[in-house]
Structure formats: structure tokens, C-alpha cells
Write an enzyme that holds these catalytic residues in place. Structure first.
Site, PDB file in Angstrom:
ATOM      1  N   LYS A 171       1.499 -27.109  -7.587  1.00 48.20           N
ATOM      2  CA  LYS A 171       1.967 -27.268  -6.414  1.00 48.20           C
ATOM      3  C   LYS A 171       1.609 -26.730  -5.288  1.00 48.20           C
ATOM      4  O   LYS A 171       1.221 -25.354  -5.386  1.00 48.20           O
ATOM      5  CB  LYS A 171       3.531 -27.020  -6.548  1.00 48.20           C
ATOM      6  CG  LYS A 171       4.188 -27.353  -5.041  1.00 48.20           C
ATOM      7  CD  LYS A 171       5.883 -26.740  -4.994  1.00 48.20           C
ATOM      8  CE  LYS A 171       5.789 -25.581  -4.050  1.00 48.20           C
ATOM      9  NZ  LYS A 171       5.106 -25.884  -2.760  1.00 48.20           N
ATOM     10  N   GLU A 245       2.243 -13.253  -9.237  1.00 47.24           N
ATOM     11  CA  GLU A 245       1.240 -12.123  -8.216  1.00 47.24           C
ATOM     12  C   GLU A 245       1.921 -12.253  -6.845  1.00 47.24           C
ATOM     13  O   GLU A 245       1.907 -13.242  -6.058  1.00 47.24           O
ATOM     14  CB  GLU A 245      -0.039 -13.152  -7.965  1.00 47.24           C
ATOM     15  CG  GLU A 245      -0.845 -13.309  -9.254  1.00 47.24           C
ATOM     16  CD  GLU A 245      -1.293 -11.913  -9.780  1.00 47.24           C
ATOM     17  OE1 GLU A 245      -1.616 -10.981  -8.975  1.00 47.24           O
ATOM     18  OE2 GLU A 245      -1.834 -11.746 -10.831  1.00 47.24           O
ATOM     19  N   CYS A 279      -2.203 -10.195   0.648  1.00 47.73           N
ATOM     20  CA  CYS A 279      -1.177  -9.477  -0.249  1.00 47.73           C
ATOM     21  C   CYS A 279      -1.648  -8.037  -0.585  1.00 47.73           C
ATOM     22  O   CYS A 279      -1.029  -7.178  -0.608  1.00 47.73           O
ATOM     23  CB  CYS A 279      -1.144 -10.235  -1.632  1.00 47.73           C
ATOM     24  SG  CYS A 279      -2.520 -10.640  -2.412  1.00 47.73           S
ATOM     25  N   GLU A 377       6.643  -5.197   3.678  1.00 47.57           N
ATOM     26  CA  GLU A 377       5.624  -6.046   3.880  1.00 47.57           C
ATOM     27  C   GLU A 377       5.599  -7.144   4.973  1.00 47.57           C
ATOM     28  O   GLU A 377       6.453  -7.874   5.079  1.00 47.57           O
ATOM     29  CB  GLU A 377       5.280  -6.902   2.634  1.00 47.57           C
ATOM     30  CG  GLU A 377       4.102  -7.938   2.703  1.00 47.57           C
ATOM     31  CD  GLU A 377       3.818  -8.755   1.470  1.00 47.57           C
ATOM     32  OE1 GLU A 377       4.562  -9.517   1.150  1.00 47.57           O
ATOM     33  OE2 GLU A 377       2.537  -8.896   0.786  1.00 47.57           O
TER      34      GLU A 377
HETATM   35  P1  NAD Z   1       6.498 -18.007  -0.459  1.00 48.63           P
HETATM   36  O1  NAD Z   1       7.078 -17.248  -2.030  1.00 48.63           O
HETATM   37  O2  NAD Z   1       7.532 -18.393   0.406  1.00 48.63           O
HETATM   38  O3  NAD Z   1       5.790 -19.389  -1.223  1.00 48.63           O
HETATM   39  C1  NAD Z   1       4.951 -19.494  -2.344  1.00 48.63           C
HETATM   40  C2  NAD Z   1       5.205 -20.817  -3.036  1.00 48.63           C
HETATM   41  O4  NAD Z   1       6.526 -21.107  -3.550  1.00 48.63           O
HETATM   42  C3  NAD Z   1       5.187 -22.021  -1.936  1.00 48.63           C
HETATM   43  O5  NAD Z   1       4.217 -23.190  -2.681  1.00 48.63           O
HETATM   44  C4  NAD Z   1       6.468 -22.598  -1.954  1.00 48.63           C
HETATM   45  O6  NAD Z   1       6.502 -23.916  -1.408  1.00 48.63           O
HETATM   46  C5  NAD Z   1       6.970 -22.268  -3.265  1.00 48.63           C
HETATM   47  N1  NAD Z   1       8.582 -22.073  -3.434  1.00 48.63           N
HETATM   48  C6  NAD Z   1       9.390 -21.887  -2.462  1.00 48.63           C
HETATM   49  N2  NAD Z   1      10.787 -21.896  -3.163  1.00 48.63           N
HETATM   50  C7  NAD Z   1      10.398 -22.095  -4.338  1.00 48.63           C
HETATM   51  C8  NAD Z   1      11.317 -22.270  -5.357  1.00 48.63           C
HETATM   52  N3  NAD Z   1      12.517 -21.994  -5.241  1.00 48.63           N
HETATM   53  N4  NAD Z   1      10.865 -22.213  -6.702  1.00 48.63           N
HETATM   54  C9  NAD Z   1       9.541 -22.339  -6.859  1.00 48.63           C
HETATM   55  N5  NAD Z   1       8.584 -22.304  -5.851  1.00 48.63           N
HETATM   56  C10 NAD Z   1       9.090 -22.269  -4.579  1.00 48.63           C
HETATM   57  O7  NAD Z   1       5.132 -17.366  -0.360  1.00 48.63           O
HETATM   58  P2  NAD Z   1       4.173 -17.662   1.125  1.00 48.63           P
HETATM   59  O8  NAD Z   1       4.923 -17.058   2.416  1.00 48.63           O
HETATM   60  O9  NAD Z   1       3.587 -18.914   0.904  1.00 48.63           O
HETATM   61  O10 NAD Z   1       3.183 -16.537   0.694  1.00 48.63           O
HETATM   62  C11 NAD Z   1       3.130 -15.298   1.234  1.00 48.63           C
HETATM   63  C12 NAD Z   1       3.435 -14.149   0.132  1.00 48.63           C
HETATM   64  O11 NAD Z   1       2.544 -14.558  -1.195  1.00 48.63           O
HETATM   65  C13 NAD Z   1       3.333 -12.806   0.285  1.00 48.63           C
HETATM   66  O12 NAD Z   1       4.397 -12.115  -0.100  1.00 48.63           O
HETATM   67  C14 NAD Z   1       1.766 -12.310  -0.387  1.00 48.63           C
HETATM   68  O13 NAD Z   1       1.846 -10.882  -0.587  1.00 48.63           O
HETATM   69  C15 NAD Z   1       1.897 -13.204  -1.732  1.00 48.63           C
HETATM   70  N6  NAD Z   1       0.701 -13.377  -2.199  1.00 48.63           N
HETATM   71  C16 NAD Z   1       0.330 -12.528  -3.257  1.00 48.63           C
HETATM   72  C17 NAD Z   1      -0.690 -12.629  -3.826  1.00 48.63           C
HETATM   73  C18 NAD Z   1      -1.463 -11.901  -4.993  1.00 48.63           C
HETATM   74  O14 NAD Z   1      -2.483 -12.347  -5.563  1.00 48.63           O
HETATM   75  N7  NAD Z   1      -0.469 -10.998  -5.399  1.00 48.63           N
HETATM   76  C19 NAD Z   1      -1.955 -13.270  -2.979  1.00 48.63           C
HETATM   77  C20 NAD Z   1      -1.295 -14.461  -1.940  1.00 48.63           C
HETATM   78  C21 NAD Z   1      -0.243 -14.112  -1.514  1.00 48.63           C
END
Ligand code: NAD
Length: 473
Positions: A171, A245, A279, A377
Site C-alpha cells: 500500500k 520502522e 525518521c 518527533e
Molecule cells: P503514517 O504512520 O501516518 O502513515 C504510514 C502509512 O500507514 C501510510 O501509508 C498510511 O496511509 C498508512 N495508514 C494509516 N492508517 C493506517 C491504519 N490504521 N492501518 C494501516 N495503515 C495505516 O506515517 P507518515 O506520516 O506517512 O510518515 C511519517 C512517519 O514515518 C514518521 O514518524 C517517520 O519517523 C516514520 N518513518 C520511519 C522510517 C524508518 O525507517 N524508521 C522511515 C520513514 C518514515
């Protein structure tokens, strides 16, 4: 969407608007998927699994090389799209494409020898029995990715999953739903068997459907802690494995003997790369008190010189925040910092460059350790600083966080730097170097920053189960 080897979009589907964050103009719209698309994609992944897992690993390696070649052939378009949709300056967009290519090539090289490494013999004590160890794919998997490095976070999942012999339903983020469709385009071009890789667009509804799809045997998620917890909760009733992650609030420690110029480079790269939407942002600077004034002066000077603008503007070093919602979230933090009287020594607000999501690169000095700017964060170009007297104190401050993703150390004494690196509770530490991540690095966090590791052999083993076969000697 790409389901069972075919492109589809649902009639009357809701549209995901795709914006250019430099202007907030809509430049595309993508039909959103729904629960039925996830059900179809999961069924396709399940039926493709039996044949894909039995495909010899050298053949899977060739498909992965096909992905790398396909990305290379589309490099210019992918760079341009990331500049347009993510607001990444050209050099950063190029790094992302290069990273994705290197990831597919790397996992192709691991897949090459995977079959040969199966059935490793174990001679058990007493000599009565011997064992054979196999690493087998966990099954069809669900992959969920965020918007900040869409091409890269997806490559870090697709490449090892397919190398291991898993099939996948991915997704994409509703904020950046275009770029990963390239993987479907390439899958079609290289003749990847139908159902091996399925891509569904959409928001939370699709994510929820994915985490409850009965065919999927593992969920690998990259994103925020808040949603990561929901993903864990969704799969908990079925006791399925998850890889997470998640976020960070990472430290960068600078010792008294550090080269100031080198420290400035590491600090600037660690907080302003991708406009701080990373991140692994080292958003907490912990500097030896004796050099703090000189270091802060140099960092502030460099910060004030950063050219912020549209990636399409000549010389722009830092682009806009990718989404409007995230832009407002960062502004809220800056407003709170102002109300609470934090010492702002650079930036501190938005930047009026038309209608884009521009934020000034910002530094708060001597931030109290209980303040939101120090603890949370922010996911924007906002650095918080503090000082230390002893190395013990520096390490205690660095580890005083629920997160544990990464850390940086700048010190002219390598042994001292290494001793500090050993004691920071995080999954990746850089000593005297900017945040370079190799495909054979380990990527992932301690504490609340996640479960599991991506990249390297650890990324591959995340999609494998170990089977031990025992028989009489
Ligand atoms: P998010 O958690 O809002 O969304 C991530 C994904 O989850 C999206 O595709 C979203 O549509 C989906 N999602 C939303 N609700 C869901 C649910 N209930 N069940 C399953 N999937 C669902 O994150 P974001 O705002 O897109 O990204 C930023 C975050 O990602 C930051 O916290 C960042 O630190 C983290 N991040 C971590 C890494 C790592 O490698 N550790 C890398 C990149 C980003």
C-alpha cells in the site's frame, strides 16, 4: 493500482489529489483503492506464492536486477516526480533513485546464492543425528509505506521480500501515491509472474484492510508510532509477525576536540536533509559546553545561508514540507516554542514564498529537556540544542528518550567517538560522517523506534522463517 498483473482503477473511486508542495497546486489525481482491491490483491499474492517460492533463487535475482535496470531507465522521470510531489531538491531526489537501484542490485546478489546456502548441515552433539537448516519465505506479505522517502522505503521492503520468495501486496501513501507505481510498470515490463507484486493505492481504509487480510502472513510497516501501534493491534488477534520502522528523536553528540567544520556538516545534514522529514533526523544537538558558543555560531551562520525554495529554483538547497498537514504541524511546534519563550537563534517561522509549504530552517538553543521541542518527533527542519559537561552526562541525555533509531558522534578522538557510539541506544550510529546508509547496513530501531531490521542480510531474514530438519546420522 496493479493487482494480479493487471492495472485497474475502480469506477467511481474516490480520488487522491496529488500536490506540488512548492505551490500546493494539484497536478494529478489517482483513484484510491478500497477493501475489495486489497482482498483481490491478497488473494492474487496467495495464489502466486506457491510457484514464486519454488522459483530458483537465481531466477528471482534476475527479476530483481530487472527492477534495478527499469529504475535506471526511468531515472530522469523519477527524479522529476520526487521533486514535484515530495519537494525534494534535485540532488536529494537523485540520491533516492540511486538508493532504490542499489537496494535491488544488492538483494539480487543475495538471492543469487540463496539456494546454494540452503540445507546447511549441523552435526549435533553425540553424533547420532544431523540437522539441515533451511530459510524459507514466510508467505504472502503486506507492506505499508509512508510519504517521506516513498521510492526508498518501498525498495527496502519489495527487494528483500521478493528475494526471499515472498509475494507481496504493497500500500502506497495517500500523500505520494504516484512514484511507487513505477514498480508495477517495471514488473509488467520484465514479465514478473502475475500476483507476485501487487500495489494498492489509498489511505487508512486500505491499510486497515491490509492488516486484516487473512492471506497475508506478515506485515511490514514504515511510518509513525501512532499508526504502528494500530498495525500491531490489528494483527495481534491472529498472532502474526510484524516489522515496524517507526519514528525517532535522535541525538548528535559533539565532543570538545571535534573539528567544528566537520561537526557543522554533520549537524546540518542531519536535520535539514529532506527538510527534516526524515525518521533518522538528528534533531537533538548535545555539545560540549566548552565549544558550544563557537559551534552554535557556526551552525547558525550556515543555517541562515541555506537557500530554501522550490526544487525547480536554481540553487535551492532545502525544499518545502511535503504535505500541508505536516506544514501546519511544524508551524504549531514553532508557535508553541514562541509562547514558551524558547531561545530561537535561527528561523522560527514559515517562509512566505508564494503558496508553498516553506519553513525557515530553525534552531532553538538550550532547550529544556522536558519541552515538546526536545522530546517529540517534529518531522521538520527544527534543531534543539543542549550542552554537557562530561561524556557520562552526554550519553545520559542522548538516551533519555523513548526512541532509539539512530545517533551521530563527532569527535577528533576516534576511540572516544567509538566509546560513545557503543553506548548510544540506537540501531545505527555515524561517527564523523554524514548519514550514509548502504544497502548492506542494518536499518531499524531500539526501544519505540521499531521491531526488526531492514537492509543487509537482516532485511532478507525478516521475510524468512528458519526450518530445522533433523534425521539420524
Ligand atoms: P503514517 O504512520 O501516518 O502513515 C504510514 C502509512 O500507514 C501510510 O501509508 C498510511 O496511509 C498508512 N495508514 C494509516 N492508517 C493506517 C491504519 N490504521 N492501518 C494501516 N495503515 C495505516 O506515517 P507518515 O506520516 O506517512 O510518515 C511519517 C512517519 O514515518 C514518521 O514518524 C517517520 O519517523 C516514520 N518513518 C520511519 C522510517 C524508518 O525507517 N524508521 C522511515 C520513514 C518514515
Amino acid at each position: 493500482m496493479f493487482v494480479n498483473g493487471e492495472w485497474r482503477s475502480d469506477e467511481g473511486a474516490a480520488l487522491l489529489d496529488v500536490h506540488d508542495p512548492s505551490t500546493n497546486a494539484r497536478f494529478a489525481a489517482v483513484p484510491a483503492g478500497n477493501a475489495q482491491d486489497v482482498a483481490d490483491a491478497s488473494a492474487a499474492a496467495a495464489s502466486a506464492f506457491a510457484a514464486w517460492k519454488d522459483t530458483d533463487s537465481a531466477t528471482r535475482a534476475e527479476f530483481l536486477r530487472g527492477f534495478a535496470r527499469g529504475l535506471k531507465a526511468r531515472q530522469d522521470a523519477l527524479v522529476a516526480l520526487q521533486m514535484r510531489n515530495n519537494g525534494k531538491p534535485r540532488v536529494e531526489a537523485e540520491i533516492d533513485v540511486g538508493d532504490a537501484i542499489a537496494t535491488f542490485d544488492y538483494y539480487a546478489s543475495l538471492a543469487d546464492t540463496l539456494d546454494a546456502r540452503q540445507n546447511a548441515r549441523v552435526d549435533h552433539a553425540g553424533g547420532e543425528h544431523f540437522g539441515l537448516v533451511r530459510h524459507e519465505p514466510v508467505g504472502p506479505v503486506g507492506l505499508i509505506v509512508p510519504w517521506n522517502f516513498p521510492l526508498v522505503t518501498s525498495a527496502w521492503k519489495i527487494a528483500p521480500a521478493l528475494a526471499a520468495g515472498c509475494t507481496a501486496v504493497m500500500k502506497t501513501s495517500e500523500m505520494t501515491p504516484l512514484i511507487e507505481l513505477v514498480y508495477a510498470d517495471i514488473a509488467e515490463e520484465i514479465g514478473l509472474p502475475a500476483g507476485v507484486l501487487n500495489i494498492v493505492t489509498g489511505g487508512a481504509e486500505v491499510g486497515i484492510a491490509l492488516t486484516s487480510a487473512p492471506e497475508l502472513r506478515k506485515i511490514s510497516f514504515t511510518g509513525s508510532n501512532m499508526i504502528g501501534a494500530k498495525v500491531m493491534a490489528a494483527v495481534a488477534p491472529r498472532c502474526l509477525p510484524v516489522a515496524l520502522e517507526l519514528g525517532g528523536k535522535s541525538p548528535i553528540i559533539v565532543t570538545a576536540d571535534a573539528d567544528i567544520e566537520q561537526a557543522v556538516e554533520c549537524i546540518i545534514g542531519g536535520i535539514y536533509f529532506n527538510c527534516g522529514q526524515i525518521c533518522s533526523a538528528t534533531s537533538r544537538l548535545i555539545v560540549d559546553r566548552s565549544i558550544e558558543p563557537a559551534l552554535i555560531e557556526a551552525v547558525v551562520e550556515r543555517t541562515r545561508g541555506i537557500k530554501v525554495g522550490s526544487p525547480f529554483d536554481e540553487g535551492a538547497e532545502m525544499g518545502p514540507i511535503t504535505t500541508r498537514a505536516q506544514y501546519h504541524k511544524v508551524l504549531d511546534y514553532l508557535a508553541k516554542a514562541k509562547v514558551d519563550g524558547l531561545d530561537c537563534v535561527a528561523g522560527g517561522g514559515g517562509l512566505d514564498l508564494g503558496s508553498g509549504n516553506f519553513i525557515q530552517p530553525t534552531i532553538y538553543r538550550n532547550v529544556p529537556h522536558d519541552h515538546a521541542i526536545w522530546r517529540e518527533e517534529i518531522f521538520g527542519p527544527v534543531l534543539a540544542t543542549t550542552t554537557f559537561g562530561t561524556v557520562e552526562e552526554a550519553i545520559a541525555i542522548a538516551n533519555d528518550t523513548g526512541y532509539g533509531l539512530v545517533g551521530s558522534v563527532v569527535s577528533d578522538d576516534w576511540d572516544r567517538g567509538k566509546a560513545i557510539a557503543d553506548r548510544i541506544e540506537a540501531g545505527q550510529i555515524w561517527i564523523n560522517t554524514p548519514q550514509i546508509v548502504y544497502p548492506d547496513s542494518a536499518w531499524g530501531g531500539f526501544k519505540a523506534s521499531g521491531i526488526g531490521r531492514e537492509l543487509g542480510p537482516w532485511g532478507l531474514s525478516g521475510y524468512q522463517g528458519v526450518k530445522h530438519i533433523l534425521s539420524p546420522a
